[in-house]
Motif scaffolding. Structure first.
Motif, PDB file in Angstrom:
ATOM      1  N   ASP A 104       0.827  -1.210   0.000  1.00 34.31           N
ATOM      2  CA  ASP A 104       0.000   0.000   0.000  1.00 34.31           C
ATOM      3  C   ASP A 104       0.869   1.272   0.000  1.00 34.31           C
ATOM      4  O   ASP A 104       0.357   2.376   0.063  1.00 34.31           O
ATOM      5  N   LEU A 105       2.167   1.078  -0.037  1.00 36.98           N
ATOM      6  CA  LEU A 105       3.066   2.250   0.013  1.00 36.98           C
ATOM      7  C   LEU A 105       3.583   2.589  -1.381  1.00 36.98           C
ATOM      8  O   LEU A 105       3.626   1.737  -2.264  1.00 36.98           O
ATOM      9  N   PRO A 106       3.961   3.871  -1.576  1.00 35.98           N
ATOM     10  CA  PRO A 106       4.355   4.304  -2.917  1.00 35.98           C
ATOM     11  C   PRO A 106       5.636   3.668  -3.453  1.00 35.98           C
ATOM     12  O   PRO A 106       6.410   3.069  -2.698  1.00 35.98           O
ATOM     13  N   PHE A 107       5.843   3.845  -4.740  1.00 32.17           N
ATOM     14  CA  PHE A 107       7.028   3.329  -5.432  1.00 32.17           C
ATOM     15  C   PHE A 107       7.896   4.506  -5.855  1.00 32.17           C
ATOM     16  O   PHE A 107       7.424   5.399  -6.544  1.00 32.17           O
ATOM     17  N   LEU A 108       9.142   4.499  -5.413  1.00 30.89           N
ATOM     18  CA  LEU A 108      10.060   5.574  -5.790  1.00 30.89           C
ATOM     19  C   LEU A 108      11.159   5.024  -6.694  1.00 30.89           C
ATOM     20  O   LEU A 108      11.631   3.905  -6.494  1.00 30.89           O
ATOM     21  N   LEU A 109      11.546   5.815  -7.660  1.00 27.91           N
ATOM     22  CA  LEU A 109      12.667   5.456  -8.537  1.00 27.91           C
ATOM     23  C   LEU A 109      13.762   6.502  -8.361  1.00 27.91           C
ATOM     24  O   LEU A 109      13.491   7.708  -8.430  1.00 27.91           O
ATOM     25  N   PHE A 110      14.982   6.033  -8.091  1.00 30.53           N
ATOM     26  CA  PHE A 110      16.136   6.931  -8.013  1.00 30.53           C
ATOM     27  C   PHE A 110      17.119   6.550  -9.125  1.00 30.53           C
ATOM     28  O   PHE A 110      17.353   5.358  -9.362  1.00 30.53           O
ATOM     29  N   VAL A 111      17.690   7.553  -9.756  1.00 30.39           N
ATOM     30  CA  VAL A 111      18.608   7.285 -10.868  1.00 30.39           C
ATOM     31  C   VAL A 111      19.937   8.003 -10.659  1.00 30.39           C
ATOM     32  O   VAL A 111      19.952   9.189 -10.300  1.00 30.39           O
ATOM     33  N   ALA A 112      21.032   7.286 -10.861  1.00 27.58           N
ATOM     34  CA  ALA A 112      22.367   7.911 -10.823  1.00 27.58           C
ATOM     35  C   ALA A 112      23.212   7.276 -11.925  1.00 27.58           C
ATOM     36  O   ALA A 112      23.230   6.043 -12.054  1.00 27.58           O
ATOM     37  N   HIS A 113      23.896   8.085 -12.724  1.00 25.77           N
ATOM     38  CA  HIS A 113      24.683   7.491 -13.805  1.00 25.77           C
ATOM     39  C   HIS A 113      26.050   7.010 -13.314  1.00 25.77           C
ATOM     40  O   HIS A 113      26.656   7.623 -12.426  1.00 25.77           O
ATOM     41  N   MET A 114      26.504   5.915 -13.917  1.00 26.84           N
ATOM     42  CA  MET A 114      27.753   5.277 -13.474  1.00 26.84           C
ATOM     43  C   MET A 114      28.973   5.821 -14.195  1.00 26.84           C
ATOM     44  O   MET A 114      30.098   5.644 -13.724  1.00 26.84           O
ATOM     45  N   ASP A 115      28.776   6.431 -15.366  1.00 37.40           N
ATOM     46  CA  ASP A 115      29.944   6.857 -16.143  1.00 37.40           C
ATOM     47  C   ASP A 115      30.466   8.219 -15.692  1.00 37.40           C
ATOM     48  O   ASP A 115      29.738   9.016 -15.100  1.00 37.40           O
ATOM     49  N   THR A 116      31.739   8.434 -15.971  1.00 35.44           N
ATOM     50  CA  THR A 116      32.356   9.743 -15.698  1.00 35.44           C
ATOM     51  C   THR A 116      32.949  10.250 -17.012  1.00 35.44           C
ATOM     52  O   THR A 116      33.136   9.475 -17.947  1.00 35.44           O
ATOM     53  N   VAL A 117      33.256  11.549 -17.062  1.00 36.16           N
ATOM     54  CA  VAL A 117      33.871  12.061 -18.287  1.00 36.16           C
ATOM     55  C   VAL A 117      35.237  11.396 -18.458  1.00 36.16           C
ATOM     56  O   VAL A 117      35.889  11.015 -17.486  1.00 36.16           O
ATOM     57  N   GLU A 118      35.649  11.293 -19.695  1.00 37.03           N
ATOM     58  CA  GLU A 118      36.877  10.579 -20.068  1.00 37.03           C
ATOM     59  C   GLU A 118      38.106  11.092 -19.314  1.00 37.03           C
ATOM     60  O   GLU A 118      38.322  12.288 -19.219  1.00 37.03           O
ATOM     61  N   VAL A 119      38.885  10.193 -18.741  1.00 41.25           N
ATOM     62  CA  VAL A 119      40.123  10.619 -18.096  1.00 41.25           C
ATOM     63  C   VAL A 119      41.338   9.963 -18.743  1.00 41.25           C
ATOM     64  O   VAL A 119      42.441  10.045 -18.230  1.00 41.25           O
ATOM     65  N   GLY A 120      41.124   9.288 -19.875  1.00 37.07           N
ATOM     66  CA  GLY A 120      42.240   8.607 -20.536  1.00 37.07           C
ATOM     67  C   GLY A 120      42.644   7.370 -19.761  1.00 37.07           C
ATOM     68  O   GLY A 120      41.815   6.721 -19.129  1.00 37.07           O
ATOM     69  N   ASP A 121      43.938   7.081 -19.779  1.00 31.78           N
ATOM     70  CA  ASP A 121      44.425   5.859 -19.135  1.00 31.78           C
ATOM     71  C   ASP A 121      44.775   6.053 -17.663  1.00 31.78           C
ATOM     72  O   ASP A 121      45.133   5.110 -16.966  1.00 31.78           O
ATOM     73  N   ILE A 122      44.701   7.301 -17.210  1.00 32.46           N
ATOM     74  CA  ILE A 122      45.147   7.551 -15.835  1.00 32.46           C
ATOM     75  C   ILE A 122      44.031   7.203 -14.854  1.00 32.46           C
ATOM     76  O   ILE A 122      42.894   7.638 -15.016  1.00 32.46           O
ATOM     77  N   ALA A 123      44.377   6.415 -13.842  1.00 29.84           N
ATOM     78  CA  ALA A 123      43.376   6.053 -12.837  1.00 29.84           C
ATOM     79  C   ALA A 123      43.142   7.240 -11.900  1.00 29.84           C
ATOM     80  O   ALA A 123      44.060   8.008 -11.614  1.00 29.84           O
ATOM     81  N   ILE A 124      41.901   7.391 -11.467  1.00 30.27           N
ATOM     82  CA  ILE A 124      41.581   8.490 -10.540  1.00 30.27           C
ATOM     83  C   ILE A 124      42.066   8.100  -9.142  1.00 30.27           C
ATOM     84  O   ILE A 124      41.790   7.002  -8.658  1.00 30.27           O
ATOM     85  N   LYS A 125      42.810   9.034  -8.530  1.00 33.14           N
ATOM     86  CA  LYS A 125      43.271   8.780  -7.157  1.00 33.14           C
ATOM     87  C   LYS A 125      42.646   9.821  -6.232  1.00 33.14           C
ATOM     88  O   LYS A 125      43.074  10.979  -6.207  1.00 33.14           O
ATOM     89  N   PRO A 126      41.625   9.431  -5.480  1.00 35.32           N
ATOM     90  CA  PRO A 126      40.976  10.400  -4.594  1.00 35.32           C
ATOM     91  C   PRO A 126      41.859  10.730  -3.387  1.00 35.32           C
ATOM     92  O   PRO A 126      42.562   9.859  -2.861  1.00 35.32           O
ATOM     93  N   VAL A 127      41.831  12.001  -3.001  1.00 31.62           N
ATOM     94  CA  VAL A 127      42.598  12.441  -1.827  1.00 31.62           C
ATOM     95  C   VAL A 127      41.610  13.098  -0.856  1.00 31.62           C
ATOM     96  O   VAL A 127      40.921  14.050  -1.218  1.00 31.62           O
ATOM     97  N   VAL A 128      41.537  12.545   0.367  1.00 28.06           N
ATOM     98  CA  VAL A 128      40.619  13.096   1.373  1.00 28.06           C
ATOM     99  C   VAL A 128      41.428  13.914   2.372  1.00 28.06           C
ATOM    100  O   VAL A 128      42.376  13.412   2.979  1.00 28.06           O
TER     101      VAL A 128
END
Ligand SMILES: [Zn+2]
Length: 378
Positions: free
Chosen positions: A67-91
């Motif tokens: 009896d409860l509503p249906f929600l749809l959430f969408v998020a895309h998996m792709d990122t803009v092209e970065v070539g061959d270099i792997a992304i290294k996140p820094v926190v």
């Protein structure tokens, strides 16, 4: 604190997996493994064969009360092209950036991390709405995976999570885009021996273009001519010229009205020049407009979810086209701002606080939808 650490770790894992448009399989596999580990069922669809991605969209489902509503959430998996270099996140001090060599990919892995994390939590709620989470392919380039998405579920509310605006900002409108091509057919002739026998297609086309109103026009209609070509040699009156352009507006009616005006202008010029023309709508390369009423129940939900987060609520008309444009053709849809700064650049950033808040926003939307059930469902 632990939750912030978890979502930050998940985000960093996701950005470290390269996923340029059309090459989303590795991150899709990671997403499915993460969901399985956390007892959330998921599958992939077959849409990769339609848009030349090596993966389909990933669809995860958390079932709730019937009896409860249906929600749809969408998020895309792709990122803009970065070539061959792997992304290294820094926190550092609650701020996440790349090492300066690449984009960070918070667009849109920030949304993917928040959605995954929220989904696992919602699955543990005793009273929960029904939720579909769709992780899509090729948002940044090529044909968007979301445009091929189909489900038999009856979706009440759809939220597309993307866009770098401040959190609490929702787009209820987004410009649609209709590319078009004008081809002018004249008559060729030698430029000196018999110029009077020629019908100059380039001249006719340049008259057409000089008469068109370009740029931002009244009622939020935008027109552009982006390419032009024609002619074969300097000593021949050209019998062919073409140009490509686009119309953007918030409704199909506005787009079609402008197209008819352009058609009338082309027709008028061609009659004067003794030329023929084709005006072709390139619908398949365009994007349908999104326009949801400010009074829709989904706006009330978004307002409630934002207020709970103590963020300022903002409803805007977006000047870009996004995945929400496609969803809005079938469902009541809003685009949800992800947060973050400088997307598509090497100084892109997002804060750990934003990641946590985005997850909270998703939880609040689900909670509000479940609480108001009948009242908000149309
Ligand atoms: Zn994006």
């Amino acid at each position: 604190m632990k939750k912030t650490k978890d979502i930050t770790e998940l985000f960093c894992k996701l950005v470290e997996i390269p996923s340029p448009s059309g090459m989303e399989l590795a991150v899709a596999t990671y997403i499915q493994a993460f969901l399985q580990k956390n007892n959330v069922v998921s599958c992939t669809d077959e849409t990769g064969s339609h848009n030349k991605s090596n993966s389909g969209n990933v669809i995860a489902k958390v079932s709730g009360g019937s009896d409860l509503p249906f929600l749809l959430f969408v998020a895309h998996m792709d990122t803009v092209e970065v070539g061959d270099i792997a992304i290294k996140p820094v926190v550092r001090d609650g701020m996440i950036k790349s090492d300066g060599q690449t984009v960070l990919g918070a667009d849109n892995k920030g949304s993917v991390a928040a959605l995954l994390s929220a989904l696992v939590e919602i699955a543990e709620w005793e009273v929960r709405p029904n939720v579909l989470a769709l992780f899509t392919t090729r948002e940044e380039a090529g044909e968007m995976g979301v445009s091929f998405f189909e489900t038999s579920e009856k979706i009440d509310f759809a939220f597309c999570i993307d866009g770098a605006g401040a959190q609490g900002t929702f787009s209820h409108k987004a410009l649609g885009q209709l590319p078009f091509k004008i081809e002018i057919f004249g008559t060729s002739s030698h430029s000196a021996l018999a110029p009077e026998k020629g019908r100059n297609a380039i001249s006719a086309l340049s008259h057409v273009i000089s008469q068109l109103s370009l740029g931002k026009l009244a009622n939020n209609v935008y027109v552009n001519i982006g390419t032009i070509s024609g002619g074969q040699s300097v000593n021949t009156v050209p019998d062919y010229a073409s140009c490509e352009g686009e119309i953007r507006a918030y409704t199909n009616q506005a787009i079609q009205k402008k197209l008819q005006e352009i058609r009338a202008q082309v027709n008028d010029v061609c009659e004067r020049f003794g030329c023929h023309y084709h005006l072709t709508e390139c619908r398949n390369e365009g994007v349908p407009p999104m326009s949801v009423s400010k009074n829709s129940p989904i706006v009330a939900l978004a307002y409630e979810a934002t207020e709970k987060l103590r963020l300022p609520f903002k409803l805007v008309a977006a000047k870009f086209s996004c995945e929400a444009n496609y969803l809005a053709q079938k469902y009541m849809t809003l685009n949800v701002s992800r947060g973050g700064l400088n997307q598509h650049t090497k100084i892109e950033s997002i804060t750990t606080e934003e990641l946590t808040a985005l997850k909270e926003m998703i939880l609040n939307l689900c909670e509000a939808a479940a609480k108001h059930q009948g009242k908000y469902v149309t």
